[in-house]
Design a protein around this motif. Structure first.
Motif, PDB file in Angstrom:
ATOM      1  N   SER A   1     -28.620 -23.332 -21.417  1.00 37.90           N
ATOM      2  CA  SER A   1     -28.317 -22.480 -22.561  1.00 37.90           C
ATOM      3  C   SER A   1     -29.013 -22.986 -23.824  1.00 37.90           C
ATOM      4  O   SER A   1     -29.614 -22.204 -24.561  1.00 37.90           O
ATOM      5  CB  SER A   1     -26.806 -22.430 -22.773  1.00 37.90           C
TER       6      SER A   1
ATOM      7  N   GLY B   1     -32.566 -22.041 -23.977  1.00 35.70           N
ATOM      8  CA  GLY B   1     -32.872 -20.615 -23.921  1.00 35.70           C
ATOM      9  C   GLY B   1     -33.289 -20.128 -22.549  1.00 35.70           C
ATOM     10  O   GLY B   1     -34.053 -19.164 -22.431  1.00 35.70           O
ATOM     11  N   ILE B   2     -32.797 -20.775 -21.509  1.00 37.14           N
ATOM     12  CA  ILE B   2     -33.163 -20.407 -20.140  1.00 37.14           C
ATOM     13  C   ILE B   2     -32.007 -19.608 -19.542  1.00 37.14           C
ATOM     14  O   ILE B   2     -30.896 -20.104 -19.417  1.00 37.14           O
ATOM     15  CB  ILE B   2     -33.463 -21.664 -19.300  1.00 37.14           C
ATOM     16  N   ASN B   3     -32.285 -18.373 -19.191  1.00 37.31           N
ATOM     17  CA  ASN B   3     -31.281 -17.482 -18.621  1.00 37.31           C
ATOM     18  C   ASN B   3     -31.279 -17.680 -17.098  1.00 37.31           C
ATOM     19  O   ASN B   3     -32.020 -17.020 -16.370  1.00 37.31           O
ATOM     20  CB  ASN B   3     -31.588 -16.031 -18.994  1.00 37.31           C
ATOM     21  N   VAL B   4     -30.453 -18.589 -16.650  1.00 39.43           N
ATOM     22  CA  VAL B   4     -30.394 -18.955 -15.232  1.00 39.43           C
ATOM     23  C   VAL B   4     -30.043 -17.755 -14.363  1.00 39.43           C
ATOM     24  O   VAL B   4     -30.671 -17.534 -13.324  1.00 39.43           O
ATOM     25  CB  VAL B   4     -29.388 -20.114 -15.007  1.00 39.43           C
ATOM     26  N   GLU B   5     -29.079 -16.976 -14.806  1.00 38.78           N
ATOM     27  CA  GLU B   5     -28.657 -15.823 -14.009  1.00 38.78           C
ATOM     28  C   GLU B   5     -29.811 -14.843 -13.807  1.00 38.78           C
ATOM     29  O   GLU B   5     -30.005 -14.314 -12.717  1.00 38.78           O
ATOM     30  CB  GLU B   5     -27.462 -15.117 -14.664  1.00 38.78           C
ATOM     31  N   GLN B   6     -30.591 -14.625 -14.864  1.00 34.92           N
ATOM     32  CA  GLN B   6     -31.711 -13.685 -14.758  1.00 34.92           C
ATOM     33  C   GLN B   6     -32.795 -14.235 -13.831  1.00 34.92           C
ATOM     34  O   GLN B   6     -33.374 -13.501 -13.033  1.00 34.92           O
ATOM     35  CB  GLN B   6     -32.308 -13.385 -16.138  1.00 34.92           C
TER      36      GLN B   6
ATOM     37  N   ARG C   1     -24.993 -26.147 -17.421  1.00 36.63           N
ATOM     38  CA  ARG C   1     -24.966 -24.834 -18.066  1.00 36.63           C
ATOM     39  C   ARG C   1     -25.399 -24.967 -19.527  1.00 36.63           C
ATOM     40  O   ARG C   1     -26.197 -24.170 -20.029  1.00 36.63           O
ATOM     41  CB  ARG C   1     -23.574 -24.220 -17.991  1.00 36.63           C
TER      42      ARG C   1
END
Length: 110
Positions: free
Chosen positions: A82, A85-90, A78
């Motif tokens: 983070s 800057g990688i939005n995993v959820e998106q 995670r």
């Protein structure tokens, strides 16, 4: 049993909902189960490809180093995403939406 990057049960529920929205002319339970498993695997692969396809070569190298350390702490991963800057959820949401759209249109996901 095959390994999945994402929770197989969650993937299965997602695929089950898609199958309810666009049922197939499959009457044989074994054939339906095989199709379901193919779609679960295809969904997992699609999300994985989208997630790792968003990484640069340097980020992939750094992630591989984390994997080599065999950390079982999910916070390590995670934090990695983070910090970069990688939005995993998106990415997961977008990939699942694309998969869903393709499935409902009748495109081959496998």
């Amino acid at each position: 049993m095959e390994d999945y990057l994402f929770d197989r049960e969650t993937l299965g529920k997602f695929v089950d909902e898609l199958i309810k929205k666009r049922p197939l002319p499959i009457e044989d339970a074994n054939e339906l189960n095989s199709f379901r498993e193919e779609q679960i695997r295809a969904l997992d692969n699609h999300i994985t490809n989208e997630l790792f396809g968003s990484l640069s070569e340097e980020q992939i190298t750094n992630l591989n180093q984390l994997l080599d350390q065999e950390s079982e702490n999910p916070d390590v991963f995670r934090n990695f995403f983070s910090e970069h800057g990688i939005n995993v959820e998106q990415i997961i949401t977008d990939a699942a939406n694309t998969f869903s759209t393709n499935y409902l249109k009748g495109a081959q996901n496998a």
